[in-house]
Design a protein around this motif. Structure first.
Motif, PDB file in Angstrom:
ATOM      1  N   TRP A   1       0.832  -1.204   0.000  1.00 53.86           N
ATOM      2  CA  TRP A   1       0.000   0.000   0.000  1.00 53.86           C
ATOM      3  C   TRP A   1       0.868   1.257   0.000  1.00 53.86           C
ATOM      4  N   PHE A   2       1.873   1.280   0.849  1.00 46.60           N
ATOM      5  CA  PHE A   2       2.765   2.435   0.945  1.00 46.60           C
ATOM      6  C   PHE A   2       3.462   2.675  -0.388  1.00 46.60           C
ATOM      7  N   TRP A   3       4.000   1.620  -0.979  1.00 42.87           N
ATOM      8  CA  TRP A   3       4.717   1.739  -2.251  1.00 42.87           C
ATOM      9  C   TRP A   3       3.786   2.163  -3.379  1.00 42.87           C
ATOM     10  N   SER A   4       2.612   1.519  -3.464  1.00 45.11           N
ATOM     11  CA  SER A   4       1.712   1.845  -4.575  1.00 45.11           C
ATOM     12  C   SER A   4       1.175   3.268  -4.450  1.00 45.11           C
ATOM     13  N   TRP A   5       0.891   3.722  -3.234  1.00 50.19           N
ATOM     14  CA  TRP A   5       0.442   5.097  -3.056  1.00 50.19           C
ATOM     15  C   TRP A   5       1.541   6.056  -3.497  1.00 50.19           C
ATOM     16  N   ASP A   6       2.755   5.799  -3.029  1.00 49.57           N
ATOM     17  CA  ASP A   6       3.871   6.681  -3.328  1.00 49.57           C
ATOM     18  C   ASP A   6       4.218   6.669  -4.815  1.00 49.57           C
ATOM     19  N   GLU A   7       4.128   5.501  -5.435  1.00 51.18           N
ATOM     20  CA  GLU A   7       4.556   5.345  -6.827  1.00 51.18           C
ATOM     21  C   GLU A   7       3.511   5.806  -7.836  1.00 51.18           C
ATOM     22  N   PHE A   8       2.236   5.519  -7.577  1.00 45.53           N
ATOM     23  CA  PHE A   8       1.201   5.776  -8.578  1.00 45.53           C
ATOM     24  C   PHE A   8       0.220   6.878  -8.180  1.00 45.53           C
ATOM     25  N   VAL A   9      -0.441   6.680  -7.060  1.00 39.70           N
ATOM     26  CA  VAL A   9      -1.545   7.561  -6.701  1.00 39.70           C
ATOM     27  C   VAL A   9      -1.052   8.960  -6.351  1.00 39.70           C
TER      28      VAL A   9
END
Length: 150
Positions: free
Chosen positions: A104-112
């Protein structure tokens, strides 16, 4: 929002796996994975990642991270010592919480986050989606809370 997804995953896995709790427990319902352990480690890892991102890696963040990890581990171990879960149920919950938190942390930081900053429509969608998601979760919890009281 990630915490709500984490809780939903725990509920779904409990229904699928349907593993009993320890015999000595007075609680009913499946025990695998430990939803408390999963939620605790989701929050612990998210907090550690956030502090490291905010302050970098130094003595303070190592101390804070170690302290938060120790408290989370202790709280998870209480589930075993109170005989509400087996060790494997708590470990599986902790690993699931850890993995989902990092994801979740990575996907938020990377995409959202990049899209969130660049577009008002994405901001509106994320805020509305988060509000609906959280409200739905609260209604779900309240509904089952009243069902358990009967």
């Amino acid at each position: 929002m990630g915490s709500v997804v984490n809780s939903g995953l725990s509920i779904m896995l409990k229904r699928i796996l349907n593993q009993a709790r320890p015999v000595s427990t007075l609680r009913s319902g499946p025990g695998m994975p430990s939803s408390h352990s999963q939620s605790i480690f989701f929050i612990v890892i998210f907090a550690i990642l956030s502090v490291v991102q905010w302050l970098g890696i130094n003595e303070l963040t190592l101390f804070i991270s170690g302290l938060v990890l120790a408290v989370g581990s202790y709280l998870s171990w209480l589930r075993v010592s109170q005989q509400l879960h087996t060790v494997s149920q708590v470990v599986v919950g902790a690993v699931l919480g850890l993995v989902l938190s990092i994801t979740w942390f990575w996907s938020w930081d990377e995409f959202v986050h990049k899209a969130y900053i660049s577009s008002i429509w994405v901001r509106m969608f994320v805020i509305t989606g988060a509000a609906v998601f959280c409200l739905s979760f609260i209604l779900y919890v309240v509904r089952y809370w009243f069902d358990d009281r009967r």
